[in-house]
Design a protein around this motif. Structure first.
Motif, short mmCIF file in Angstrom:
data_model
loop_
_atom_site.label_atom_id
_atom_site.label_comp_id
_atom_site.label_asym_id
_atom_site.label_seq_id
_atom_site.Cartn_x
_atom_site.Cartn_y
_atom_site.Cartn_z
N LEU A 1 19.97 2.57 -5.02
CA LEU A 1 19.15 2.66 -3.80
C LEU A 1 18.26 3.91 -3.84
N THR A 2 18.89 5.07 -3.99
CA THR A 2 18.08 6.30 -4.04
C THR A 2 17.32 6.40 -5.36
N SER B 1 19.71 14.56 -0.90
CA SER B 1 19.28 15.90 -1.29
C SER B 1 19.10 16.00 -2.80
N PHE B 2 20.00 15.35 -3.56
CA PHE B 2 19.87 15.37 -5.03
C PHE B 2 18.59 14.67 -5.46
N THR B 3 18.29 13.54 -4.83
CA THR B 3 17.08 12.79 -5.17
C THR B 3 15.84 13.66 -4.99
N LEU B 4 15.76 14.36 -3.87
CA LEU B 4 14.61 15.21 -3.59
C LEU B 4 14.58 16.44 -4.50
N TYR B 5 15.74 17.09 -4.62
CA TYR B 5 15.82 18.33 -5.40
C TYR B 5 15.51 18.08 -6.87
N SER B 6 16.09 17.04 -7.45
CA SER B 6 15.84 16.73 -8.86
C SER B 6 14.39 16.33 -9.09
N THR B 7 13.82 15.58 -8.14
CA THR B 7 12.41 15.21 -8.24
C THR B 7 11.52 16.45 -8.23
N ARG C 1 0.83 -1.19 0.00
CA ARG C 1 0.00 0.00 0.00
C ARG C 1 0.87 1.25 0.00
N PHE C 2 0.28 2.36 -0.41
CA PHE C 2 1.05 3.60 -0.57
C PHE C 2 1.78 3.99 0.71
N ARG C 3 1.11 3.88 1.85
CA ARG C 3 1.75 4.34 3.09
C ARG C 3 3.01 3.55 3.40
N TRP C 4 3.02 2.26 3.07
CA TRP C 4 4.21 1.46 3.32
C TRP C 4 5.29 1.77 2.29
N GLN C 5 4.88 2.04 1.07
CA GLN C 5 5.86 2.47 0.07
C GLN C 5 6.52 3.77 0.51
N ALA C 6 5.72 4.70 1.04
CA ALA C 6 6.25 5.98 1.49
C ALA C 6 7.22 5.80 2.66
N VAL C 7 6.86 4.93 3.60
CA VAL C 7 7.75 4.65 4.74
C VAL C 7 9.07 4.08 4.27
N ILE C 8 9.01 3.14 3.34
CA ILE C 8 10.23 2.52 2.81
C ILE C 8 11.08 3.54 2.07
N ALA C 9 10.43 4.44 1.32
CA ALA C 9 11.16 5.49 0.60
C ALA C 9 11.93 6.37 1.58
N VAL C 10 11.28 6.76 2.67
CA VAL C 10 11.94 7.59 3.68
C VAL C 10 13.11 6.83 4.31
N SER D 1 3.81 18.80 -4.04
CA SER D 1 4.89 17.82 -3.92
C SER D 1 6.20 18.39 -4.45
N ALA D 2 6.12 19.13 -5.56
CA ALA D 2 7.33 19.74 -6.13
C ALA D 2 7.95 20.73 -5.17
N VAL D 3 7.13 21.56 -4.57
CA VAL D 3 7.63 22.56 -3.61
C VAL D 3 8.26 21.88 -2.39
N VAL D 4 7.60 20.84 -1.89
CA VAL D 4 8.11 20.12 -0.73
C VAL D 4 9.46 19.47 -1.04
N CYS D 5 9.55 18.81 -2.20
CA CYS D 5 10.81 18.15 -2.58
C CYS D 5 11.93 19.16 -2.78
N LEU D 6 11.64 20.25 -3.48
CA LEU D 6 12.66 21.29 -3.68
C LEU D 6 13.09 21.88 -2.34
N GLY D 7 12.10 22.16 -1.49
CA GLY D 7 12.41 22.74 -0.18
C GLY D 7 13.26 21.82 0.68
N LEU D 8 12.87 20.55 0.77
CA LEU D 8 13.64 19.60 1.57
C LEU D 8 15.05 19.42 1.03
#
Length: 219
Positions: A63-64, A120-126, A4-13, A95-102
């Motif tokens: 991995l990333t 940081s590159f993974t989040l920023y590029s996303t 499920r999405f929530r578990w995918q999100a947890v694993i991504a983090v 989502s774009a703003v959050v990723c760029l900001g993080l």
């Protein structure tokens, strides 16, 4: 992918945090992100392949890159949903703003470096990719300007093919095309740009040939 999405999100983090921690735990001679040949990624490559990659790219980037893939899956699922155009654009934009900001916030401690695909590159590029997607979505899906996208559709229909051609045959194509273009030496400083465009056009035509014959490579 079956979770499920929530578990995918947890694993991504966990992947993003764990990858960061891995480099900090094994920093190399010049620090976790400045060392090009002694960071943990280069050490693993040396152990497995006998030497680090010549361009300082590390194999454990997968991995990333997995998180990048998950972002793509989530975005695709969102676009296929029955939400309105406005809702889709709003979610992608936030989502774009959050990723760029993080990405920018953690940059002082986790530099934005592509060759080791830092957190940081993974989040920023996303963030940038999602920002561009919002613009394309508005222009194509909302406003209806679609005819100009045909060259992109041809590539998108065989994205795996053109990626493989680029990775395996780009050097050969560059030399082959250069026989006819003389690598645009008469253009001076703009010669490499023109030559790269000529090679890209050759690869696009290969995709177009497949597209006309309805041949598509998929996983």
């Amino acid at each position: 992918m079956q979770l499920r999405f929530r578990w995918q999100a947890v694993i991504a983090v966990l992947i993003l945090v764990g990858y960061w921690a891995l480099f900090v735990a094994f920093p190399g001679t010049e620090g976790p992100f400045l060392s090009k040949t002694t960071n943990i990624g280069a050490v693993i490559d040396t152990y497995v392949f006998g030497h680090p990659n010549s361009d300082d790219w590390t194999t454990i980037n997968f991995l990333t890159s997995t998180v990048t893939t998950l972002f793509g899956v989530w975005t695709g699922q969102l676009l296929q949903s029955r939400r309105s155009h406005g809702e889709k654009m709003r979610i992608i934009a936030i989502s774009a703003v959050v990723c760029l900001g993080l990405g920018l916030i953690i940059h002082p401690w986790n530099p934005i470096i592509k060759r080791i695909c830092t957190t940081s590159f993974t989040l920023y590029s996303t963030g940038w990719v999602l920002s561009m997607l919002v613009a394309f979505y508005w222009f194509v899906e909302v406003k209806g300007y679609r005819k100009w996208t045909f060259p992109l559709v041809v590539i998108g229909a065989n994205s795996i093919f053109i990626y493989s051609v680029h990775m395996v045959l780009q050097g050969w194509l560059n030399r082959a095309v250069g026989v006819f273009t003389l690598k645009f030496t008469w253009l001076g400083d703009f010669a490499p740009v023109a030559q790269s465009c000529a090679v890209l056009l050759a690869m696009w035509y290969l995709c177009y040939w497949l597209y006309r014959r309805k041949i598509f490579f998929k996983l």
